[in-house]
Design an enzyme around this catalytic site. Structure first.
Site, short mmCIF file in Angstrom:
data_model
loop_
_atom_site.label_atom_id
_atom_site.label_comp_id
_atom_site.label_asym_id
_atom_site.label_seq_id
_atom_site.Cartn_x
_atom_site.Cartn_y
_atom_site.Cartn_z
N ARG A 285 -1.39 -1.55 -4.48
CA ARG A 285 -1.11 -1.56 -3.05
C ARG A 285 -1.31 -2.93 -2.39
O ARG A 285 -2.20 -3.11 -1.55
CB ARG A 285 -1.95 -0.47 -2.36
N CYS B 224 -6.49 0.87 -4.91
CA CYS B 224 -7.22 2.13 -4.82
C CYS B 224 -6.78 3.00 -5.97
O CYS B 224 -5.97 2.57 -6.81
CB CYS B 224 -7.04 2.80 -3.47
N VAL C 278 -0.53 -6.26 0.12
CA VAL C 278 -0.16 -6.32 1.54
C VAL C 278 0.74 -7.53 1.81
O VAL C 278 0.83 -8.01 2.93
CB VAL C 278 -1.40 -6.35 2.48
N ASP C 279 1.44 -7.99 0.76
CA ASP C 279 2.29 -9.18 0.90
C ASP C 279 3.38 -9.01 1.96
O ASP C 279 3.72 -9.98 2.65
CB ASP C 279 2.91 -9.54 -0.46
N LEU C 280 3.89 -7.81 2.12
CA LEU C 280 4.97 -7.61 3.10
C LEU C 280 4.43 -7.73 4.53
O LEU C 280 5.11 -8.25 5.42
CB LEU C 280 5.65 -6.25 2.90
N ARG D 222 -11.00 13.21 3.99
CA ARG D 222 -10.26 12.10 4.60
C ARG D 222 -9.02 12.61 5.31
O ARG D 222 -8.55 11.98 6.25
CB ARG D 222 -9.80 11.10 3.52
N ASP E 20 3.16 11.76 -0.97
CA ASP E 20 1.93 12.44 -0.57
C ASP E 20 1.99 13.96 -0.81
O ASP E 20 1.01 14.67 -0.58
CB ASP E 20 1.63 12.17 0.91
N LYS F 48 -2.68 12.72 10.41
CA LYS F 48 -3.57 11.58 10.11
C LYS F 48 -2.79 10.28 10.08
O LYS F 48 -3.17 9.28 10.69
CB LYS F 48 -4.26 11.80 8.75
N ASN F 49 -1.67 10.29 9.35
CA ASN F 49 -0.95 9.03 9.14
C ASN F 49 -0.18 8.57 10.36
O ASN F 49 0.25 7.41 10.43
CB ASN F 49 -0.02 9.15 7.92
N ARG G 127 -7.73 2.07 3.66
CA ARG G 127 -6.76 0.97 3.65
C ARG G 127 -6.04 0.80 4.97
O ARG G 127 -5.63 -0.31 5.32
CB ARG G 127 -5.73 1.22 2.56
C1 UD1 Z 1 -2.13 5.64 6.34
C2 UD1 Z 1 -0.76 5.91 5.83
O1 UD1 Z 1 0.17 6.08 6.58
N1 UD1 Z 1 -0.64 5.99 4.51
C3 UD1 Z 1 0.65 6.27 3.92
C4 UD1 Z 1 1.44 4.99 3.81
O2 UD1 Z 1 0.69 4.07 3.03
P1 UD1 Z 1 1.10 2.54 2.99
O3 UD1 Z 1 1.61 2.13 4.31
O4 UD1 Z 1 -0.04 1.81 2.41
O5 UD1 Z 1 2.28 2.59 1.93
P2 UD1 Z 1 3.54 1.64 1.86
O6 UD1 Z 1 4.73 2.37 2.41
O7 UD1 Z 1 3.20 0.33 2.45
O8 UD1 Z 1 3.71 1.49 0.28
C5 UD1 Z 1 4.93 1.78 -0.39
C6 UD1 Z 1 5.05 0.90 -1.61
O9 UD1 Z 1 5.21 -0.45 -1.19
C7 UD1 Z 1 4.28 -1.30 -1.84
N2 UD1 Z 1 3.90 -2.40 -0.90
C8 UD1 Z 1 3.45 -2.08 0.33
C9 UD1 Z 1 3.08 -3.08 1.20
C10 UD1 Z 1 3.19 -4.42 0.79
O10 UD1 Z 1 2.87 -5.36 1.52
N3 UD1 Z 1 3.65 -4.69 -0.46
C11 UD1 Z 1 4.03 -3.71 -1.33
O11 UD1 Z 1 4.46 -3.97 -2.46
C12 UD1 Z 1 3.10 -0.36 -2.16
O12 UD1 Z 1 2.29 -0.85 -3.19
C13 UD1 Z 1 3.83 0.91 -2.54
O13 UD1 Z 1 4.27 0.82 -3.87
O14 UD1 Z 1 2.70 5.27 3.18
C14 UD1 Z 1 2.59 5.77 1.83
C15 UD1 Z 1 4.00 5.94 1.28
O15 UD1 Z 1 4.68 6.93 1.96
C16 UD1 Z 1 1.79 7.08 1.84
O16 UD1 Z 1 1.58 7.49 0.52
C17 UD1 Z 1 0.46 6.90 2.55
O17 UD1 Z 1 -0.15 8.16 2.73
C1 PEP Z 2 -2.45 7.81 0.33
C2 PEP Z 2 -2.82 8.35 1.50
O1 PEP Z 2 -3.53 7.70 2.46
P1 PEP Z 2 -3.93 6.15 2.53
O2 PEP Z 2 -2.65 5.37 2.68
O3 PEP Z 2 -4.77 6.06 3.76
O4 PEP Z 2 -4.67 5.83 1.26
C3 PEP Z 2 -2.46 9.74 1.84
O5 PEP Z 2 -2.59 10.11 3.03
O6 PEP Z 2 -2.06 10.50 0.94
#
Ligand code: UD1
Ligand code: PEP
Length: 428
Positions: free
Chosen positions: A126, A121, A128-130, A403, A311, A22-23, A97
């Protein structure tokens, strides 16, 4: 709303085919926005999140066509001749997301995009600043208004050096896609190294992108004026694999996981072996069973790849709830990813949470109870606990499970699990 009922105590025996990831599939689907040509993705799992991403791409003007289930798994064919809209609406983004992954590709191709802010969530805030900071470094102007990210790049995106303060899978993916169509060279420093990043880079490279270093913490992308089409096979789902490894272990069964890749799970497998799980390569994938007798407690701390995946944390907690001895489980990625704890405790698990750590004292047997799924991996941890529990567990809110787990009841039932899904009767 569907429910799942599981009667525990049956060891799982047989073969389970691991689905496409999925990811990995979600960002690959977003990459279809980068080209006018056809992108064919093989081995795409049939999941609610994939349907949501298809719906979103459809709104943006991408045609999505399904091509049967061949030996390469289900294929989806994407074509984005023209982008019909650059708006990703709240109704779809709130469901998933990963919708934010259309931001980089839309901005790179069209010079503007409006994407609903995904918001928090169940597992954390979570932000999205980065993602946004990286796009700004590439010349985008970004405003947040009315709950939307409003991004413009009237002069196109330009290559930049982006040093992430935190490792982010999604930000690395979004910026890698944007940089593939930007002018000049982009360097992503402190990039995520997950197998899904490498899979995306491999697909983009097949589309003609120039990317070096995917899988390492520094990725260099030299932008191209346009990208071509490609056919790409999605990697097997490492989280589904890890989940079924733990299903074999918790039920004291013997499973063959067809198509599973051990190289994507080195750290989790190291800990699982320490806990008494035998995981051996076989011609078609991996064979999993207990090594000898009861499972033993083991400690983990979740980390970005190659560390122990967040995960898989909830599933590991369910497993440790039935092991001999104690385990310390520390969650470092998401601030609220222990929602499964009270539900596991309703099934008799002995767990004490101190901040980001949970101390699990193993019990010989869990007991069935009605439980509620709160997010995707929390749900599946309850399925694992139910497989080992005495009696019939009723799991509510299983849409979370849909999902991310393709045909999970079918896969488990084929290996002997007593598991049935029923529609919740609506009150008259
Ligand atoms: C669809 C998908 O692939 N989802 C995966 C992806 O989520 P996702 O890509 O959302 O997770 P991130 O790796 O971005 O998040 C890691 C950490 O960075 C923080 N963060 C992230 C972005 C940002 O702009 N600012 C910030 O502070 C997040 O809150 C979190 O604490 O990676 C996560 C971490 O392996 C997994 O649990 C999710 O299953
Ligand atoms: C947290 C997960 O997905 P998402 O980033 O789409 O919420 C996940 O696959 O466990």
């Amino acid at each position: 709303m569907d429910k799942i009922k599981i009667t525990g105590g049956v060891p799982l025996n047989g073969t389970i085919r691991i689905s496409g990831s999925k990811n990995a599939a979600l960002p690959l689907m977003a990459a279809s926005l980068l080209t006018r040509k056809t992108l064919c993705l093989e081995n795409v799992p049939q999941l609610a999140d994939i349907r949501t991403m298809s719906e979103l791409l459809g709104l943006l003007g991408v045609s999505v066509e399904e091509r049967g289930n061949g030996p390469s798994g289900r294929s989806l064919v994407f074509r984005a001749d023209e982008i019909a809209s650059t708006v990703a609406p709240y109704d779809l983004v709130r469901k998933m997301r990963a919708s934010v992954l259309v931001l980089g590709p839309l901005l790179a191709r069209q010079g503007h995009a409006e994407v609903s802010l995904p918001g928090g969530c169940a597992i954390g805030t979570r932000p999205v600043d980065l993602h946004l900071g990286g796009l700004e470094a590439m010349g985008a102007q970004i405003e947040l208004a009315d709950g939307y990210i409003q991004a413009q790049a009237p002069n196109g995106l330009k290559g930049a050096e982006i040093i992430f303060s935190n490792v982010s899978v999604g930000a690395t993916e979004n910026l890698m896609m944007a940089a593939a169509l930007a002018e000049g060279e982009t360097r992503l420093v402190n990039a995520a190294r997950e197998p899904e990043i490498v899979d995306l880079a491999n697909c983009l490279t097949a589309m003609g992108a120039d990317i070096e270093g995917a899988g390492k913490d520094e990725i260099t992308i030299r932008g191209r004026a346009s990208l071509a089409g490609a056919t790409h096979h999605v990697i097997p789902d490492r989280i589904e694999t890890g989940t079924f490894v733990m299903a074999a272990a918790i039920s004291d069964g013997d499973l063959c996981l067809e198509g599973a890749r051990a190289d994507h799970l080195e750290k989790p497998f190291q800990v699982l072996r320490q806990a008494g799980v035998a995981i051996d390569p076989v011609e078609t994938g991996l064979r999993v069973r207990r090594a000898n007798g009861p499972l033993q407690g083991a400690d983990i701390m979740t980390e970005a790849f190659p560390g122990f995946a967040t995960d898989l944390q909830a599933q590991f907690m369910a497993l440790m709830a039935t092991a001999e001895g104690a385990s310390m489980i520390t969650e470092t990625i998401f601030e609220n990813r222990f929602m499964h704890v009270p539900e596991l405790m309703r099934m008799g698990a002995d767990i004490t949470v101190h901040g980001a750590s949970a101390l699990v004292r193993g019990r010989q047997r869990l007991k069935a109870a009605p439980v509620m799924a709160t997010d995707l991996r929390a749900s599946v941890s309850l399925v694992l606990a139910a497989l080992a529990a005495e009696g019939e567990t009723e799991l509510n809110r299983v849409y979370h499970l849909d999902r991310g787990y393709e045909r999970i009841e079918e896969k488990l039932a084929a290996c002997g699990a007593s598991i049935v899904r029923s529609k919740e009767s609506t009150p008259s």
